[in-house]
Scaffold this motif. Sequence first.
Motif, short mmCIF file in Angstrom:
data_model
loop_
_atom_site.label_atom_id
_atom_site.label_comp_id
_atom_site.label_asym_id
_atom_site.label_seq_id
_atom_site.Cartn_x
_atom_site.Cartn_y
_atom_site.Cartn_z
N GLY A 86 0.97 -1.07 -0.21
CA GLY A 86 -0.03 0.03 0.03
C GLY A 86 0.80 1.16 0.00
O GLY A 86 2.16 1.11 0.06
N ASN A 87 0.20 2.39 0.25
CA ASN A 87 1.15 3.64 -0.24
C ASN A 87 1.57 3.85 1.48
O ASN A 87 2.57 5.06 1.40
CB ASN A 87 0.03 4.96 -0.43
CG ASN A 87 -0.17 4.79 -1.83
OD1 ASN A 87 0.73 5.26 -2.84
ND2 ASN A 87 -1.40 4.45 -2.25
N THR A 88 1.33 2.97 2.60
CA THR A 88 1.86 3.56 3.79
C THR A 88 2.57 2.19 4.07
O THR A 88 3.79 2.34 4.83
CB THR A 88 0.81 3.84 4.87
OG1 THR A 88 0.07 5.07 4.30
CG2 THR A 88 1.51 4.31 6.15
N VAL A 89 1.91 1.08 4.26
CA VAL A 89 2.39 -0.19 4.71
C VAL A 89 2.20 -1.09 3.89
O VAL A 89 1.18 -1.41 3.00
CB VAL A 89 1.67 -0.80 5.96
CG1 VAL A 89 2.38 -1.76 6.70
CG2 VAL A 89 1.41 0.61 6.98
N GLN B 115 -4.75 10.18 8.14
CA GLN B 115 -3.24 10.83 8.45
C GLN B 115 -3.06 11.66 7.41
O GLN B 115 -2.52 13.10 7.61
CB GLN B 115 -2.03 9.77 8.49
CG GLN B 115 -2.07 8.65 9.34
CD GLN B 115 -2.03 9.19 10.77
OE1 GLN B 115 -1.66 10.50 11.01
NE2 GLN B 115 -2.68 8.60 11.70
N LYS C 84 2.01 -5.48 3.55
CA LYS C 84 1.60 -6.36 4.23
C LYS C 84 2.14 -7.75 3.63
O LYS C 84 1.68 -7.87 2.34
CB LYS C 84 -0.08 -6.46 4.20
CG LYS C 84 -0.60 -5.58 5.32
CD LYS C 84 -0.76 -3.95 5.18
CE LYS C 84 -1.51 -3.54 3.98
NZ LYS C 84 -1.37 -2.12 3.55
N GLY D 288 -8.94 -1.85 6.28
CA GLY D 288 -8.14 -1.06 6.23
C GLY D 288 -7.67 -0.57 7.58
O GLY D 288 -7.93 -1.25 8.73
N GLY D 289 -6.21 -0.03 7.84
CA GLY D 289 -5.65 0.24 9.03
C GLY D 289 -6.10 1.14 9.94
O GLY D 289 -5.48 1.05 11.07
N ASP D 290 -6.91 2.04 9.47
CA ASP D 290 -7.51 3.00 10.21
C ASP D 290 -9.05 2.48 10.89
O ASP D 290 -10.03 2.71 10.14
CB ASP D 290 -7.58 4.12 9.85
CG ASP D 290 -6.17 4.97 9.67
OD1 ASP D 290 -5.44 4.84 10.80
OD2 ASP D 290 -5.75 5.54 8.73
N ASP E 181 -12.35 1.01 2.76
CA ASP E 181 -11.28 0.64 3.03
C ASP E 181 -10.42 1.71 3.43
O ASP E 181 -10.30 2.75 2.70
CB ASP E 181 -10.47 0.12 1.78
CG ASP E 181 -9.03 -0.40 2.18
OD1 ASP E 181 -8.83 0.04 3.05
OD2 ASP E 181 -8.47 -1.24 1.22
N ALA E 182 -10.36 1.81 4.65
CA ALA E 182 -9.71 3.02 5.39
C ALA E 182 -8.26 3.15 5.59
O ALA E 182 -7.95 2.57 6.65
CB ALA E 182 -10.52 3.64 6.59
N GLY E 183 -7.61 3.34 4.61
CA GLY E 183 -5.89 3.01 4.63
C GLY E 183 -5.39 4.59 4.34
O GLY E 183 -5.93 5.74 5.01
N THR E 184 -4.22 4.78 3.55
CA THR E 184 -3.75 6.02 3.24
C THR E 184 -4.81 6.83 2.67
O THR E 184 -4.98 7.94 3.07
CB THR E 184 -2.68 5.76 2.29
OG1 THR E 184 -1.79 5.00 2.67
CG2 THR E 184 -1.72 7.10 1.83
#
Length: 243
Positions: A8-11, A142, A13, A207-209, A116-119
């Motif tokens: 992903g744009n942040t992490v 973020q 997996k 997602g991560g958030d 999907d709550a990611g970047t």
Amino acid sequence: MNLVIDIGNTVAKVAVFDGFSLLEVVYDSKQNLEHLKDIYHKYHFEKAIVATVIDLSEQVLAQLALLPIPVLWLNEKTPLPVENLYETPQTLGYDRMAAVVAANEQFPGRNILVVDAGTCITYEFVDAEGRYHGGNISPGLQMRFRALHQFTGRLPLVRREGRELPMGKDTETAIRAGVLKGMEYEISGYIMAMKHKYPELLVFLTGGDDFSFDTNLKSIIFADRFLVLKGLNRILNYNNDKI
Ligand SMILES: Nc1ncnc2c1ncn2[C@@H]1O[C@H](COP(=O)(O)OP(=O)(O)O)[C@@H](O)[C@H]1O
Ligand SMILES: CC(C)(COP(=O)(O)O)[C@@H](O)C(=O)NCCC(=O)O
Ligand SMILES: [K+]
């Protein structure tokens, strides 16, 4: 075993699946899959799938090129168990498609909204006939905090953790509540609008958030942090005879 990699744009997996069951997930930096070697030697893998929404570093490309198993690179040419109606499949982020595939696999024959709550926050709609219609893209948690800081002269960079008020009483609480409530209302707004059109709509949140919701909405949401990884695994199994 299947090796499933979602960058992903942040992490990044990295996940291990035995058939359809998820055994382990590790989080790596997107510049360097630092756990890949250890994971690779811990299990006996037969095949791998890679989905990325960024251009990969030389280091990551070299790490993946060294894998001695067939690797399926997910792109617009990959056969999928759902129909893709996106008008520009070559520009689609295939993490989005993976989440849709996983949701549709769990509830075939249902209209589904995937959040999907990611970047970024992405909203996807897949219908009861298994057709992916596309969806929307908006800034993630973020990114919202950072944008308020970066594009103003006076707003500090606020962290998610801290005092939470319904209406801010100082700059920090105003920004925190503005970002968190903004996301919550945005997501709730999508759910309400789509439920109006499709009363039997199912909603997945991934997602991560993860964040708190009004209990009313919570009851109709399936929260699954690993939806994208599960979808990638499904796509890999679906293409078993082709790789
Ligand atoms: N251990 C973690 N490392 C990095 N980000 C994390 C972590 N735990 C939660 N997060 C949150 O998850 C978000 C990343 O979510 P993810 O869905 O993995 O994003 P992406 O797929 O865009 O890389 C970050 O914006 C951050 O707020
Ligand atoms: C929308 C995204 C930035 C989401 O990425 P993420 O938040 O998962 O890192 C990614 O899926 C992407 O770059 N998509 C390309 C544009 C499109 O899907 O149409
Ligand atoms: K996302």
